[in-house]
Design a protein around this motif. Structure first.
Motif, PDB file in Angstrom:
ATOM      1  N   LEU A   1       0.813  -1.672   0.269  1.00  0.00           N
ATOM      2  CA  LEU A   1      -0.268  -0.293  -0.183  1.00  0.00           C
ATOM      3  C   LEU A   1       0.931   1.354  -0.337  1.00  0.00           C
ATOM      4  O   LEU A   1       0.143   2.099  -0.138  1.00  0.00           O
ATOM      5  N   MET A   2       2.299   1.273   0.111  1.00  0.00           N
ATOM      6  CA  MET A   2       2.989   2.402  -0.704  1.00  0.00           C
ATOM      7  C   MET A   2       3.671   2.641  -2.087  1.00  0.00           C
ATOM      8  O   MET A   2       4.061   1.262  -2.546  1.00  0.00           O
ATOM      9  N   GLN A   3       2.071   3.540  -2.359  1.00  0.00           N
ATOM     10  CA  GLN A   3       2.075   3.945  -4.023  1.00  0.00           C
ATOM     11  C   GLN A   3       2.926   5.145  -4.089  1.00  0.00           C
ATOM     12  O   GLN A   3       3.355   5.904  -3.645  1.00  0.00           O
ATOM     13  N   ARG A   4       4.015   4.503  -5.191  1.00  0.00           N
ATOM     14  CA  ARG A   4       4.808   5.645  -6.029  1.00  0.00           C
ATOM     15  C   ARG A   4       4.234   6.075  -6.867  1.00  0.00           C
ATOM     16  O   ARG A   4       3.271   6.132  -7.384  1.00  0.00           O
ATOM     17  N   LYS A   5       5.048   7.166  -7.370  1.00  0.00           N
ATOM     18  CA  LYS A   5       4.615   8.274  -8.642  1.00  0.00           C
ATOM     19  C   LYS A   5       3.770   7.013  -9.314  1.00  0.00           C
ATOM     20  O   LYS A   5       2.910   7.711 -10.157  1.00  0.00           O
ATOM     21  N   ALA A   6       4.936   6.629 -10.163  1.00  0.00           N
ATOM     22  CA  ALA A   6       3.658   5.278 -11.170  1.00  0.00           C
ATOM     23  C   ALA A   6       2.957   4.615 -10.689  1.00  0.00           C
ATOM     24  O   ALA A   6       2.172   4.371 -11.660  1.00  0.00           O
ATOM     25  N   ASP A   7       2.060   4.179  -9.714  1.00  0.00           N
ATOM     26  CA  ASP A   7       1.380   4.160  -9.035  1.00  0.00           C
ATOM     27  C   ASP A   7       0.140   5.311  -8.920  1.00  0.00           C
ATOM     28  O   ASP A   7      -0.790   4.133  -8.922  1.00  0.00           O
ATOM     29  N   LEU A   8       0.493   6.277  -8.467  1.00  0.00           N
ATOM     30  CA  LEU A   8      -0.663   7.161  -8.668  1.00  0.00           C
ATOM     31  C   LEU A   8      -1.347   7.656  -9.715  1.00  0.00           C
ATOM     32  O   LEU A   8      -1.420   8.376  -9.770  1.00  0.00           O
ATOM     33  N   ASN A   9       0.078   8.301 -10.863  1.00  0.00           N
ATOM     34  CA  ASN A   9      -0.179   8.751 -12.178  1.00  0.00           C
ATOM     35  C   ASN A   9      -1.765   8.222 -12.592  1.00  0.00           C
ATOM     36  O   ASN A   9      -1.988   7.452 -13.034  1.00  0.00           O
ATOM     37  N   ARG A  10      -2.956   9.393 -12.682  1.00  0.00           N
ATOM     38  CA  ARG A  10      -3.812   8.539 -13.769  1.00  0.00           C
ATOM     39  C   ARG A  10      -4.022   9.702 -14.456  1.00  0.00           C
ATOM     40  O   ARG A  10      -3.631  10.701 -14.572  1.00  0.00           O
ATOM     41  N   PRO A  11      -4.067   9.371 -15.729  1.00  0.00           N
ATOM     42  CA  PRO A  11      -4.634  10.782 -16.935  1.00  0.00           C
ATOM     43  C   PRO A  11      -5.506  11.905 -16.483  1.00  0.00           C
ATOM     44  O   PRO A  11      -6.519  11.106 -16.085  1.00  0.00           O
ATOM     45  N   VAL A  12      -5.265  12.776 -17.556  1.00  0.00           N
ATOM     46  CA  VAL A  12      -6.810  13.680 -16.885  1.00  0.00           C
ATOM     47  C   VAL A  12      -8.580  12.876 -17.195  1.00  0.00           C
ATOM     48  O   VAL A  12      -9.129  12.996 -16.642  1.00  0.00           O
ATOM     49  N   SER A  13      -8.682  11.834 -18.163  1.00  0.00           N
ATOM     50  CA  SER A  13      -9.545  11.573 -18.585  1.00  0.00           C
ATOM     51  C   SER A  13     -10.222  10.414 -18.137  1.00  0.00           C
ATOM     52  O   SER A  13     -11.398  10.738 -17.648  1.00  0.00           O
ATOM     53  N   TYR A  14      -9.412   9.501 -17.442  1.00  0.00           N
ATOM     54  CA  TYR A  14     -10.008   9.018 -16.275  1.00  0.00           C
ATOM     55  C   TYR A  14     -10.297   9.832 -14.960  1.00  0.00           C
ATOM     56  O   TYR A  14     -11.329   9.170 -14.716  1.00  0.00           O
ATOM     57  N   TYR A  15      -9.816  10.443 -14.977  1.00  0.00           N
ATOM     58  CA  TYR A  15     -10.496  11.921 -13.620  1.00  0.00           C
ATOM     59  C   TYR A  15     -11.613  12.571 -14.416  1.00  0.00           C
ATOM     60  O   TYR A  15     -12.944  12.563 -13.603  1.00  0.00           O
ATOM     61  N   THR A  16     -11.658  12.533 -15.380  1.00  0.00           N
ATOM     62  CA  THR A  16     -13.409  13.234 -16.072  1.00  0.00           C
ATOM     63  C   THR A  16     -14.305  11.955 -16.306  1.00  0.00           C
ATOM     64  O   THR A  16     -15.112  12.161 -16.156  1.00  0.00           O
ATOM     65  N   SER A  17     -13.527  11.282 -16.348  1.00  0.00           N
ATOM     66  CA  SER A  17     -14.799   9.936 -16.632  1.00  0.00           C
ATOM     67  C   SER A  17     -15.379   9.695 -15.360  1.00  0.00           C
ATOM     68  O   SER A  17     -16.575   9.607 -15.080  1.00  0.00           O
ATOM     69  N   ILE A  18     -14.681   9.713 -13.842  1.00  0.00           N
ATOM     70  CA  ILE A  18     -14.768   9.204 -12.488  1.00  0.00           C
ATOM     71  C   ILE A  18     -15.429  10.802 -12.113  1.00  0.00           C
ATOM     72  O   ILE A  18     -17.034  10.498 -10.959  1.00  0.00           O
ATOM     73  N   ALA A  19     -15.214  12.052 -12.427  1.00  0.00           N
ATOM     74  CA  ALA A  19     -15.849  12.980 -11.712  1.00  0.00           C
ATOM     75  C   ALA A  19     -16.168  14.230 -13.013  1.00  0.00           C
ATOM     76  O   ALA A  19     -15.069  15.423 -12.818  1.00  0.00           O
ATOM     77  N   PRO A  20     -16.982  14.330 -14.177  1.00  0.00           N
ATOM     78  CA  PRO A  20     -16.911  15.533 -15.080  1.00  0.00           C
ATOM     79  C   PRO A  20     -17.076  16.489 -14.797  1.00  0.00           C
ATOM     80  O   PRO A  20     -16.068  17.706 -14.926  1.00  0.00           O
ATOM     81  N   ASP A  21     -17.772  17.622 -13.306  1.00  0.00           N
ATOM     82  CA  ASP A  21     -18.607  18.347 -13.658  1.00  0.00           C
ATOM     83  C   ASP A  21     -17.530  18.350 -12.443  1.00  0.00           C
ATOM     84  O   ASP A  21     -17.207  19.846 -12.686  1.00  0.00           O
ATOM     85  N   LEU A  22     -16.247  17.598 -11.674  1.00  0.00           N
ATOM     86  CA  LEU A  22     -15.728  18.539 -10.447  1.00  0.00           C
ATOM     87  C   LEU A  22     -14.272  18.382 -11.568  1.00  0.00           C
ATOM     88  O   LEU A  22     -13.867  20.001 -11.584  1.00  0.00           O
ATOM     89  N   TRP A  23     -13.944  18.362 -12.456  1.00  0.00           N
ATOM     90  CA  TRP A  23     -13.376  18.611 -13.299  1.00  0.00           C
ATOM     91  C   TRP A  23     -13.244  19.752 -14.101  1.00  0.00           C
ATOM     92  O   TRP A  23     -12.217  20.602 -14.507  1.00  0.00           O
ATOM     93  N   ASP A  24     -14.616  19.378 -14.899  1.00  0.00           N
ATOM     94  CA  ASP A  24     -15.175  21.181 -15.466  1.00  0.00           C
ATOM     95  C   ASP A  24     -14.420  22.310 -14.424  1.00  0.00           C
ATOM     96  O   ASP A  24     -14.462  23.061 -15.060  1.00  0.00           O
ATOM     97  N   GLU A  25     -14.567  22.351 -13.842  1.00  0.00           N
ATOM     98  CA  GLU A  25     -14.648  23.650 -12.834  1.00  0.00           C
ATOM     99  C   GLU A  25     -13.378  24.570 -13.037  1.00  0.00           C
ATOM    100  O   GLU A  25     -13.417  25.246 -12.716  1.00  0.00           O
ATOM    101  N   VAL A  26     -12.774  23.000 -12.101  1.00  0.00           N
ATOM    102  CA  VAL A  26     -11.150  23.366 -12.356  1.00  0.00           C
ATOM    103  C   VAL A  26     -10.251  23.491 -14.204  1.00  0.00           C
ATOM    104  O   VAL A  26      -9.260  23.631 -13.486  1.00  0.00           O
TER     105      VAL A  26
END
Lengths: 443, 227, 357, 105
Positions: free
Chosen positions: C157-182
Motif C-alpha cells: 500500500l506504499m504507492q509511488r508516483k508510477a502507481d499514483l499517476n492517472r490521466p486526466v481523462s480518467y478523472y473526467t470519467s469519474i468526476a466530470p463536473d468537478l473537473w470542468d470547474e477547475v
C-alpha cells in the motif's frame, strides 16, 4: 408403512418369516429412511429461513453457493464439521458431552409417530399424540444439563430460561390439543387426520358431507382457538422469536449453547430446526388435516389397503405423492409463518412470557376444552347420554348450533381474558413504579 | 371414531409375538436384564453421587429405565405418562430447585447415622422382601385359548372410562389434590412482589442517583443556612 | 397508516379501547408488505419496499462524483505532462503525514524545476480526508473512486508516483463536473510549468522514457536526412510552422506511444512513410486553429450589439486569441512552444464558441 | 413377556429400587437428595402395581388407574416439597437436613 414392508418382505423373500423379524427389518428400514430425511430437512429449513427473513428485511439472503445459494447449508455444515470442538476447563466434561445428545434424541424419536401421507406412518401408536409431547418434554433435560455443565453464567441463565419456557408452554399446548382429542375421541395421530375429511365441515361430524379432504379442525371455533393457542405455544417450545429468550443473543450470548462449538453446537442447531419442523408438521396435521386435501381420499380409496386388498398399486403411489405434497406444503407454510413472525415481532421479556403463558393462554385453552365438550355433546351425544332434545335434530342443524354456541363462548372468553390480562399488566406496571418510588425515596 | 376408509394396518395395542419362540423369550430376558441393571444402577448412583446435579441426572436415567420396564410390561400409556410426568416435569422441577438453592453440603454426603439407614434398607431387602416375594405362590392366570393369541389387555380407552365411571371419586380427589398442591406450592414459595429484591434498570439507577444527590444537596444547603 | 420515509411516527397506544391483538396483526401486515415488495429491486432510494441489496462483486454502486477514497496524481493525456509541480502544499496539509515528495532538478543547471521526481503516498496510513486535494493549487492531486485496495504485501500500500499517476481523462470519467470547474485554471497553470521543465522532466514516468527515446531518434534522423516533406506541402500558411512538419512530429509521437514495440521498423523513413491520414489530420488541425483565431479576431465587432454585458469577456477572448495567433505567428523554434500555440488557439476558439453561444 | 420373565423378577427389581430409595431418603443430608429418594420409592411402587396388573389381572384397569393416582400424588408431593425446600433455603440459607434444627432445643 409397516404393512407395506411386511407385504414386500413376504413377496420378495417368501412367506413364513417370524413376525418379530419382519417387524425388526421394517423398523430398521423406516428408521434409516427417517434418519436420511431429517438432516436434509434441517439443511433446507435453515436455507429457507435465511432466504425468507432476508426478503422480509429487504435483503437478498445467501445466494452465492450454488444456484440461488441452495448449497449454502452444505457449506455451513462443512464449516461446522471442521471447527474445533472446545470443552471449557471448568466444565463438567461428561454432562457437557451428553447434553447435546439428550437434546437431539427426543426430536428424532418424535418422527416415529409422524404420518407423512396416507398409510405412511412409521408407527401408528394409539397414544401417538401423547407420545409426541411426552418425548418433546425430554429435551428440556438436555438443555438443563448442557447449560449447567458449561459452567458459564450465560449458559445457565439460558438453560433456566429455556426450561422454564418449555415447561410453561407445554401446558397450553397440551390443553389445546386436549380439546381436539375430545372432539376426535382418539389419541392416535392417524385417526386425527382421517377425522378431518369433508368440506369445511368434517364428514365425521356431519355424515354425507362430500369428501374434499378439507374438513379441517381450524374451520371450527374450537379448532381455531386451539390452533392459535397451540401455534403460539409451539413458537415458545421451538424457541422461535418472539419467544427466543433462551438464546437471546443480545442479552446472554447464545444461551445454553454459549460454550459449545463445532459439531456439538451443530447438534443443538439440528435439534432446534428439526423440532421446529416437527412443530409445524404437527400443527399442519392436527389443525389443517395433514395429508388431507382434495383428491387424496379418492385416490387412496382405490389403492391397496387392508380394507381394500383388491385395489390398484398405482393409486398407492399417487395418493402417497399427493398426500406428502399436501403435508409438506402445509408444514412449510407454517414454517414460513414462523419466519414471518420472527420478522415482525421483537423478543419478549421473560416475565412477559410467563405472564402471557400462565395468565392468558392457559385460561383460554381451558375455556376451549369446555367448548370442545359442548361441541362433542351437541354433535355426537344422544338420549343415551342424557341429551334427548338433540335427538331429533338434523346433523347439520346440530353442527350449526354447536358452531354458534362454541363461537360465542370462545369469543366472549377471548375478549374477557384479553381485557383482564391487559389490566393485570397495567397493575403490574403500577406496582413496579411503586417499588421504584419507595427505593428512590429511601435514599 | 376409526373410519376404515383410510385403512392403515394398526398394530394391536398389545402385540404379542405371533410365533414366540425360545429366541424371542431370550431376547426379552436380555432386554429385561439390561433395563433392570439400568434402573438399579442409576438408582445407586442417585443416592451415592456427591454432586446433586449428577444425582438428578441419574434419577432421570432411572425414570427412563422404569418407563422402559412399563413398555416391556405392555403398559404403553403408563410408560408415556411416566416420561411426561417424571422426566418432563418432576425431574425438571428437581433440577430447578437445585439451581435455585446453592447447596453447601460440605464434606459429608450422608447424615451421621447413615449406616443405620443402610442396614435398615439392606435388611428390608435381604431379609424381608426377597424371601417373601420368592416364597409366595402367585395365582398367575393360566393362558387361555389358542397359544399365541393376544391376551385381552385394558387399554387407554378402558382407563378413561374407568376414570369417569368406576373411579370417578378417586379421579376428582386426585384433581383436587393437584389443585391444592399447585396453590400450596405457590403460597409456600411466593414472595410478595413489592417486597422482592429487584434489579434496577440503568435509567432507574440514574434516577436514584439523581435523587440521592439532590437530597445531599438539600441537606448541605440546610446545614449552610443554619450556620 | 401512511408511512413515509423520514417522518417520525408517534404511535398511539390507545389505552382503554378494545385491545385484542390488532396491533400484532398490523405488525404482521407490515412485514408481509416488505416480503411481497422484495421481489423487485429497489433502485429508487425514496421507496420503502424492494430489495436494497447491491450484490457487490457482480454489481457496484454508482458512486457520487464527490466520493473520495485515496488521492491520485493527474497528468495530461495529450502531452503526458504531470500537473504536479512539487509545491509541497499537499504534504503540508496531510494530517497523517503520509505524502512524501522529492522535487526534480534540472540535470544541466542543477536548479529546481516545477516537477516532482518522486511522489509517495502511504495508502495504509492515509485517512482519505481529501485535504491534499483541497490544498493543491495546481489541481494535480485528486481523490480517486477506487476502493479495492487490499493486498497481501506489507509494502503493497506504499504507492509511488508510477502507481499514483492517472490521466486526466480518467478523472473526467469519474468526476466530470468537478473537473470542468477547475479544468481551465489547471491547464493554464500546467502550461506555465511546462515552460520551465527541461527535457522529459515532469512527464509521466511510463511515457517519459519512450518520449525521450523517440526524441533522440528523431533528432538523429533529422540530422541524417533533409526535411523532404516540406516541399510536398507548399500551401502552408505564412508565419506558421509547416503542417507537414507538425504532422510528422505528431505522428512520431503517436507511433512512439502506440507502436512502442516497433519503433525501429518505422524509424528509417518517417517522413516518407507518414500515413496520409495523419498528415491530413495535422493539416486540418492547423487550419482549424487558424480559422478559430480569425473568428476570434472578428468576434468582438459582431457580438457587441447583441450582448453588451459580455463585451468584456468577448474582448478578452479576442485578445487572447490574438495573442495566441501572434505567438503562433512568431515562428516558434521549439516544438513545445508550437504545441502551446496550438493549444492556445484551440482554447481561444473554444472561448469564442462559448461566447457566441 | 409373562412367559419369559417370572413375576418375582420384576418384584425383586422393584424391591431393590425401593430399598435404594429408602436408603437415600433416610441418609442423604441434602433435602433434594431426600426428595429424590422418595421419588425412587414411589417409582418402585408403580412398578409393582403395573407388574401385578399385567401378571394377575390384565383385564381390569385397577392397576394402571392406581399408577396414575400415584403419579399424581408424586407430582403434588414434588411440587410442594420443592417449594418447601426453596422456602427453607430462603430462611436458613442451607438445604442440609441436619442443619435445619431450630426446633431441636
Amino acid at each position: 408403512m409397516h404393512d407395506v414392508i411386511n407385504h414386500l418382505i413376504n413377496t420378495v423373500f417368501g412367506l413364513g418369516w417370524p413376525g418379530w423379524a419382519i417387524s425388526l427389518i421394517a423398523y430398521l428400514l423406516i428408521a434409516t429412511i427417517l434418519f436420511m430425511i431429517v438432516p436434509f430437512q434441517m439443511l433446507f429449513l435453515t436455507y429457507f429461513e435465511r432466504r425468507a427473513i432476508a426478503r422480509m428485511q429487504d435483503r437478498v439472503g445467501p445466494n452465492r453457493v450454488g444456484p440461488e445459494g441452495i448449497f449454502q447449508p452444505v457449506a455451513d455444515g462443512v464449516k461446522m464439521f471442521t471447527k474445533e470442538d472446545i470443552v471449557p476447563d471448568a466444565a463438567d466434561k461428561w454432562v457437557h458431552l451428553i447434553g447435546p445428545g439428550i437434546v437431539v434424541a427426543p426430536t428424532m424419536f418424535m418422527f416415529a409417530v409422524l404420518p407423512w401421507g396416507p398409510g405412511m406412518v412409521p408407527f401408528d401408536m394409539n397414544i401417538g399424540l401423547l407420545f409426541f409431547f411426552a418425548i418433546s418434554s425430554v429435551s428440556a433435560v438436555g438443555l438443563m444439563a448442557s447449560g449447567w455443565a458449561s459452567n458459564n453464567k450465560f449458559a445457565l441463565l439460558g438453560a433456566m430460561r429455556a426450561v422454564a419456557q418449555m415447561v410453561s408452554y407445554e401446558i397450553p399446548a397440551v390443553l389445546s390439543l386436549l380439546a381436539i382429542v375430545l372432539v376426535t375421541g382418539s389419541l392416535s395421530i392417524v385417526d386425527l387426520i382421517t377425522f378431518q375429511s369433508g368440506l369445511f365441515i368434517s364428514s365425521s361430524d356431519v355424515p354425507g358431507i362430500p369428501d374434499f379432504g378439507l374438513g379441517w379442525f381450524v374451520f371450527t371455533p374450537v379448532g381455531f382457538l386451539a390452533f392459535i393457542a397451540f401455534f403460539i405455544a409451539a413458537l415458545a417450545e421451538g424457541e422461535r422469536t418472539p419467544f427466543d429468550i433462551p438464546e437471546a443473543d443480545s442479552e446472554i450470548v447464545a444461551g445454553y449453547m454459549t460454550e459449545y462449538s463445532g459439531m456439538k453446537f451443530g447438534l443443538f442447531y439440528l435439534a432446534q430446526y428439526v423440532l421446529n419442523f416437527l412443530l409445524c408438521a404437527i400443527t399442519a396435521i392436527i389443525f389443517f388435516g395433514g395429508w388431507q386435501g382434495p383428491g387424496v381420499g379418492w385416490l387412496y380409496a382405490q389403492a391397496i389397503t387392508p380394507a381394500n386388498p383388491a385395489g390398484n398399486g398405482l393409486f398407492n403411489v399417487l395418493a402417497g405423492v399427493l398426500g406428502v405434497f399436501y403435508f409438506l406444503a402445509k408444514t412449510y407454510f407454517f414454517f414460513f409463518v414462523m419466519v414471518w413472525v420472527r420478522g415482525a415481532y421483537a423478543r419478549l421479556r421473560i416475565d412477559q412470557l410467563m405472564d402471557f403463558g400462565w395468565k392468558l393462554l392457559i385460561p383460554l385453552t381451558l375455556v376451549n376444552v369446555v367448548s370442545a365438550a359442548i361441541w362433542v355433546g351437541l354433535t355426537k351425544w344422544g338420549a343415551a347420554d342424557g341429551l334427548a332434545f338433540v335427538e331429533g335434530w338434523a346433523p347439520l342443524m346440530r353442527w350449526a348450533v354447536a358452531f354458534v354456541i362454541t363461537l360465542v363462548m370462545n369469543l366472549v372468553a377471548y375478549f374477557f381474558l384479553v381485557r383482564v390480562y391487559s389490566q393485570s399488566q397495567d397493575e403490574r406496571a403500577r406496582l413496579d413504579d411503586e417499588v421504584l418510588e419507595r427505593l428512590t425515596n429511601v435514599a | 371414531m376409526r373410519s376404515d376408509r383410510v385403512g392403515v394396518l394398526r398394530l394391536p395395542y398389545h402385540y404379542a409375538p405371533t410365533t414366540g419362540g425360545e429366541l424371542m423369550d431370550l431376547l426379552i430376558q436380555i432386554i429385561f436384564g439390561l433395563i433392570s441393571a439400568l434402573v438399579i444402577g442409576a438408582a445407586m448412583m442417585v443416592v451415592t453421587m456427591r454432586n446433586v446435579i449428577h444425582s438428578a441426572l441419574w434419577l432421570i436415567a432411572s425414570f427412563f429405565g422404569v418407563a422402559a420396564l412399563y413398555l416391556l410390561m405392555e403398559a404403553e400409556f403408563i410408560a408415556v405418562v411416566q416420561v411426561l410426568v417424571y422426566v418432563g416435569a418432576i425431574s425438571i422441577l428437581i433440577l430447578f430447585a437445585i439451581m435455585l438453592t446453592r447447596s453447601n453440603e460440605g464434606d459429608r454426603l450422608f447424615t451421621t447415622y447413615w449406616w443405620t439407614s443402610g442396614l435398615i434398607a439392606l435388611g428390608l431387602f435381604g431379609a424381608v422382601l426377597v424371601p417373601t416375594l420368592a416364597g409366595t405362590i402367585w395365582n398367575l392366570p393360566q393362558p387361555t385359548g389358542p397359544a399365541g393369541a393376544p391376551e385381552v389387555l385394558s387399554g387407554v380407552e378402558e382407563l378413561g372410562r374407568g376414570f369417569v365411571s368406576e373411579f370417578v371419586l378417586h379421579f376428582e380427589i386426585a384433581g383436587v389434590l393437584l389443585t391444592v398442591a399447585l396453590i400450596g406450592a405457590i403460597v409456600i414459595a411466593f414472595e410478595e412482589r413489592s417486597r422482592r429484591r429487584r434489579v434496577l434498570t440503568l435509567a432507574e439507577e440514574l434516577e436514584l442517583r439523581k435523587r440521592q444527590q439532590a437530597s445531599e444537596h438539600s441537606a448541605v444547603a440546610a446545614a449552610d443556612s443554619v450556620d | 397508516m401512511d408511512i413515509q420515509r423520514g417522518n417520525i411516527i408517534v404511535m398511539d397506544r390507545r389505552r382503554g379501547t378494545l385491545r385484542a391483538g390488532q396491533g400484532l396483526l398490523q405488525g404482521l401486515k407490515v412485514v408481509w408488505d416488505h416480503w411481497v415488495g422484495s421481489f423487485r429491486k429497489n433502485d429508487n432510494f425514496s421507496q420503502i419496499h424492494g430489495t436494497f441489496t447491491i450484490e457487490y462483486p457482480d454489481e457496484r454502486m454508482k458512486l457520487p462524483q464527490a466520493y473520495r477514497n485515496m488521492p491520485v496524481l493527474l497528468y495530461d493525456d495529450e502531452t503526458g505532462q504531470e500537473l504536479c509541480t512539487a509545491c509541497y502544499q499537499c504534504a503540508r496539509a496531510c494530517p497523517p503525514e503520509v505524502i512524501h515528495i522529492t522535487q526534480a532538478k534540472d540535470p544541466n543547471t542543477g536548479k529546481m524545476v516545477p516537477a516532482s521526481l518522486e511522489f509517495i503516498i502511504e495508502y495504509d496510513a492515509c485517512m482519505s480526508c481529501g485535504l491534499c486535494a483541497e490544498a493543491c493549487p495546481f489541481d494535480a492531486i485528486k481523490m480517486d473512486h477506487f476502493y479495492e485496495l487490499s493486498t497481501d504485501n506489507r509494502m503493497g500500500l506504499m504507492q509511488r508516483k508510477a502507481d499514483l499517476n492517472r490521466p486526466v481523462s480518467y478523472y473526467t470519467s469519474i468526476a466530470p463536473d468537478l473537473w470542468d470547474e477547475v479544468k481551465e485554471g489547471a491547464m493554464k497553470k500546467l502550461q506555465g510549468s511546462i515552460k520551465r521543465r527541461p527535457d522529459v522532466i515532469g512527464i509521466a514516468g511510463h511515457l517519459s522514457e519512450k518520449i525521450a527515446a523517440r526524441r533522440r531518434q528523431l533528432a538523429a534522423e533529422a540530422a541524417a536526412s533533409p526535411p523532404a516533406p516540406v516541399a510536398a506541402a507548399p500551401a502552408a500558411p505564412a508565419g506558421k510552422l509547416s503542417p507537414e512538419e507538425k504532422a510528422a512530429k505528431l505522428a512520431a509521437m503517436r507511433a512512439a506511444k502506440a507502436g512502442g514495440a516497433e519503433p525501429a521498423a518505422e524509424a528509417p523513413a518517417p517522413a516518407a512513410e507518414l500515413s496520409p491520414a495523419d498528415a491530413k489530420a495535422a493539416k486540418l488541425a492547423a487550419i482549424k486553429a487558424a480559422n478559430a483565431a480569425k473568428k476570434a479576431a472578428e468576434s468582438p465587432a459582431a457580438e457587441v450589439p447583441a450582448a453588451p454585458l459580455d463585451e468584456k469577456a468577448a474582448k478578452l477572448a479576442a485578445i487572447r486569441a490574438a495573442n495566441a495567433a501572434k505567438a503562433a505567428a512568431e515562428a516558434p523554434a521549439a516544438p513545445l512552444d508550437e504545441k502551446a500555440a496550438k493549444l492556445a488557439a484551440i482554447r481561444a476558439a473554444n472561448a469564442a464558441k462559448k461566447k457566441s453561444e | 413377556m409373562t412367559r419369559a420373565i417370572p413375576l418375582e423378577a420384576v418384584l425383586v427389581v422393584a424391591a431393590a429400587l425401593f430399598c435404594i430409595g429408602l436408603f437415600g431418603a433416610l441418609s442423604r443430608r441434602n433435602l433434594i437428595g431426600v426428595l429424590m429418594g422418595i421419588e425412587l420409592m414411589l417409582n418402585s411402587v408403580n412398578i409393582n402395581l403395573v407388574a401385578f396388573w399385567r401378571y394377575l389381572e390384565p383385564r381390569f384397569i385397577t392397576g394402571p388407574t392406581f399408577v396414575i393416582f400415584v403419579i399424581t400424588v408424586a407430582a403434588a408431593e414434588a411440587a410442594v416439597g420443592l417449594a418447601m425446600i426453596i422456602t427453607i433455603y430462603r430462611s436458613w440459607n442451607t438445604i442440609n437436613a441436619d442443619s435445619v434444627d431450630s426446633l431441636k432445643g
